[in-house]
Design a protein around this motif. Structure first.
Motif, mmCIF file in Angstrom:
data_model
loop_
_atom_site.group_PDB
_atom_site.id
_atom_site.type_symbol
_atom_site.label_atom_id
_atom_site.label_comp_id
_atom_site.label_asym_id
_atom_site.label_seq_id
_atom_site.Cartn_x
_atom_site.Cartn_y
_atom_site.Cartn_z
ATOM 1 N N ASP A 91 0.832 -1.209 0.000
ATOM 2 C CA ASP A 91 0.000 0.000 0.000
ATOM 3 C C ASP A 91 0.865 1.257 0.000
ATOM 4 O OD1 ASP A 91 -2.286 -1.540 0.009
ATOM 5 O OD2 ASP A 91 -2.511 -1.493 2.195
ATOM 6 N N GLU A 92 1.938 1.242 0.774
ATOM 7 C CA GLU A 92 2.840 2.398 0.813
ATOM 8 C C GLU A 92 3.526 2.605 -0.530
ATOM 9 O OE1 GLU A 92 7.021 3.796 2.972
ATOM 10 O OE2 GLU A 92 5.899 2.072 3.758
ATOM 11 N N ALA A 93 3.993 1.507 -1.154
ATOM 12 C CA ALA A 93 4.685 1.627 -2.439
ATOM 13 C C ALA A 93 3.738 2.142 -3.526
ATOM 14 C CB ALA A 93 5.271 0.273 -2.840
ATOM 15 N N ALA A 94 2.451 1.776 -3.469
ATOM 16 C CA ALA A 94 1.506 2.171 -4.514
ATOM 17 C C ALA A 94 1.244 3.669 -4.527
ATOM 18 C CB ALA A 94 0.189 1.410 -4.332
ATOM 19 N N THR A 95 1.544 4.364 -3.440
ATOM 20 C CA THR A 95 1.276 5.812 -3.384
ATOM 21 C C THR A 95 2.173 6.601 -4.323
ATOM 22 O OG1 THR A 95 2.812 6.075 -1.517
ATOM 23 C CG2 THR A 95 0.491 5.635 -0.986
ATOM 24 N N ILE A 96 3.309 6.029 -4.745
ATOM 25 C CA ILE A 96 4.214 6.765 -5.637
ATOM 26 C C ILE A 96 3.947 6.458 -7.103
ATOM 27 C CG2 ILE A 96 5.987 6.735 -3.845
ATOM 28 C CD1 ILE A 96 7.508 4.677 -5.549
ATOM 29 N N LEU A 97 3.006 5.554 -7.390
ATOM 30 C CA LEU A 97 2.753 5.175 -8.773
ATOM 31 C C LEU A 97 1.912 6.237 -9.486
ATOM 32 C CD1 LEU A 97 1.938 1.356 -8.425
ATOM 33 C CD2 LEU A 97 4.047 2.400 -9.271
ATOM 34 N N ALA A 98 2.289 6.531 -10.723
ATOM 35 C CA ALA A 98 1.486 7.398 -11.584
ATOM 36 C C ALA A 98 0.376 6.564 -12.228
ATOM 37 C CB ALA A 98 2.373 8.038 -12.657
#
Length: 504
Positions: free
Chosen positions: A391-398
């Motif tokens: 969930d944390e990693a997905a916040t940086i995805l465009a």
């Protein structure tokens, strides 16, 4: 040697398991097949019992005394007595001698196990003695011939004994010559001992090191440390150093150290990295500072100053719990290169075991530059650990980012919660083959470097798991923002992204 109870237990299991010796050996870990069959035969011959085996009961007191007397009357040789009498074994005879005549058995006739210092002391007593050679040999615990063999090894074949021939027929000149020869022998022994001690204590070599294998620089340092007590010529001959080489090394040692400041800076860099940098990264850090020097020079200085990077010790934690449903195919196929961020992500779980308990780390590493884009730390390797990290990693995805998420076949990446999140965030799942760590080797390499630089070699006693988590978070920040990567031109992942104008 097995006790009566051990044998009975093995035989009873042998009968219980339908006379299968391998089943008994698998359960007990002993004995070999032949011994088990012998014990079974003995069990049947003694009416379903095995008598207590006591080797002393096989021989009477008279036979024991006869064997011990023969040992002392025929040269104190265990093998000779056993061969001539036909009994017992050498070990049993030695036990009888120690029992009936304690302290009289010669334990070591060949000199094996006796230290070099003890040998030298014995030879010095031999050539300067006021006692017989046999008494010295008995005191040391060897044969008289062994004593003279040591003398020939240390002093050479030409070295005379103290007094041989008819003492009264010797002239004063001959006695004076013998005295001078003995004094020279003693000086030679003392010099040899001093060189060996200097090799160990001054130069820090192993006790078995040969002074002749030292470098000329080390030989010169050793010679100069011993010069006040010995002549220079004798010292050079003892270490095998030419006078011209000694003179050259003396001039070299007198020159100021041109790397004095560099040694200090290298130690500072290693301290700042907490011992995590080897000589290549130290060289890269010096290059960033503007210092131009060869990698070989850095490597040599670190070796001379005994500056060493951390070393690996333990194996990693494995989350594989068996096959759970169908696994996606291996899309990556060991090609861990990505030309842009958020194209290929790797993940796995590793374990840290400290006295306060176990801590688990679950990171996601971007193959573009090795940056840890997200991580989670917990005391339990559960679904919450990996799901929160994703969930944390997905916040940086465009919106248009659809990275490949590669992992091993751990159960965490095959649970419904993980699969639903990957589908929701547009992450394409990829998995290694079963039990094939090279398929996720880039992630394994990250864990290996992290444990060498951060975990191994440190004392974690008194650390709570919460404090350890904070320290682990601090390391990952340092890894992303400051740690030099040679593949990125001596920059950290954050510095590299900034140099390309990308968001860090």
């Amino acid at each position: 040697m097995y006790t009566r109870e051990d044998k009975l237990k093995a035989v009873e299991l042998f009968i219980k398991y339908d006379f299968s010796p391998q089943s008994v050996i698998n359960e007990l870990g002993y004995p070999c097949r032949g011994s088990l069959y012998n014990w079974h035969r003995e069990y049947l011959a003694n009416g379903n019992d095995i008598p207590d085996a006591n080797p002393y009961l096989r021989y009477s007191e008279g036979l024991k005394r006869a064997a011990v007397d023969h040992y002392f009357e025929h040269g104190r040789c265990l093998a000779r007595t056993c061969r001539m009498l036909g009994y017992p074994s050498k070990e049993l005879l030695a036990a009888w001698v120690d029992e009936l005549e304690p302290g009289r058995r010669v334990v070591n006739k060949t000199g094996r196990g006796i230290t070099d210092d003890a040998k030298e002391n014995a030879v010095v007593r031999l050539v300067t003695r006021s006692e017989s050679a046999q008494s010295i040999a008995d005191d040391v615990g060897v044969k008289r011939a062994t004593l003279y063999n040591w003398k020939r090894e240390l002093l050479g074949k030409e070295a005379p004994s103290k007094m041989t021939g008819k003492k009264r027929d010797m002239t004063i000149e001959e006695l004076e010559a013998m005295k001078a020869s003995l004094e020279a022998d003693i000086d030679r022994l003392e010099l040899k001992r001093a060189v060996l001690e200097g090799t160990v204590e001054l130069l820090g070599k192993d006790r078995s090191a040969d002074p002749g294998t030292l470098t000329n620089r080390e030989k010169t340092i050793l010679v100069e440390s011993l010069r006040p007590a010995h002549k220079l010529k004798d010292l050079l001959d003892a270490v095998g150093l030419a006078k011209g080489s000694h003179r050259y090394q003396m001039r070299a040692l007198a020159k100021p150290d041109k790397y004095a400041d560099l040694r200090v800076r290298i130690a500072e860099i290693l301290h700042e990295s907490r011992g995590r940098y080897g000589y290549r990264r130290v060289h890269a850090a010096l290059k960033i500072d503007g210092t131009t020097v060869s990698e070989k020079v850095v490597c040599r200085i670190m070796a001379e100053e005994e500056l060493r990077a951390c070393r690996p010790k333990k194996r990693r934690y494995s989350s594989y719990k068996g096959e759970i449903g169908d696994a996606p195919e291996n899309i990556v196929k060991r090609n861990f290169h990505a030309d842009k961020p958020n194209r290929l992500w790797l993940t796995d779980i590793t374990e840290f075991s400290i006295p306060a308990g176990k801590v688990y780390l679950s990171p996601i590493v971007d193959c573009f530059d090795g940056k840890v884009v997200a991580h989670a730390v917990s005391t339990s390797p559960n679904a919450e650990l990996v799901n929160g990290m994703l969930d944390e990693a997905a916040t940086i995805l465009a919106p248009n980012d659809h990275p490949v998420g590669h992992s091993d076949r751990g159960c965490h990446y095959r649970w419904p919660g993980w699969i639903k999140r990957c589908e929701h965030y547009g992450i394409v799942r990829s998995m290694s083959a079963r039990g094939c760590s090279p398929d996720n080797s880039a992630m394994e390499g990250f864990f290996g470097r992290m444990k060498v630089e951060f975990f191994y070699g440190r004392d974690w006693k008194g650390w709570t798991t919460e404090r350890f988590k904070d320290e682990l978070d601090s390391y990952i920040r340092w890894y992303n923002e400051e740690r030099i990567k040679l593949s990125l031109g001596g920059m950290s992942p954050v510095q590299y992204r900034k140099s390309l104008g990308l968001a860090a």
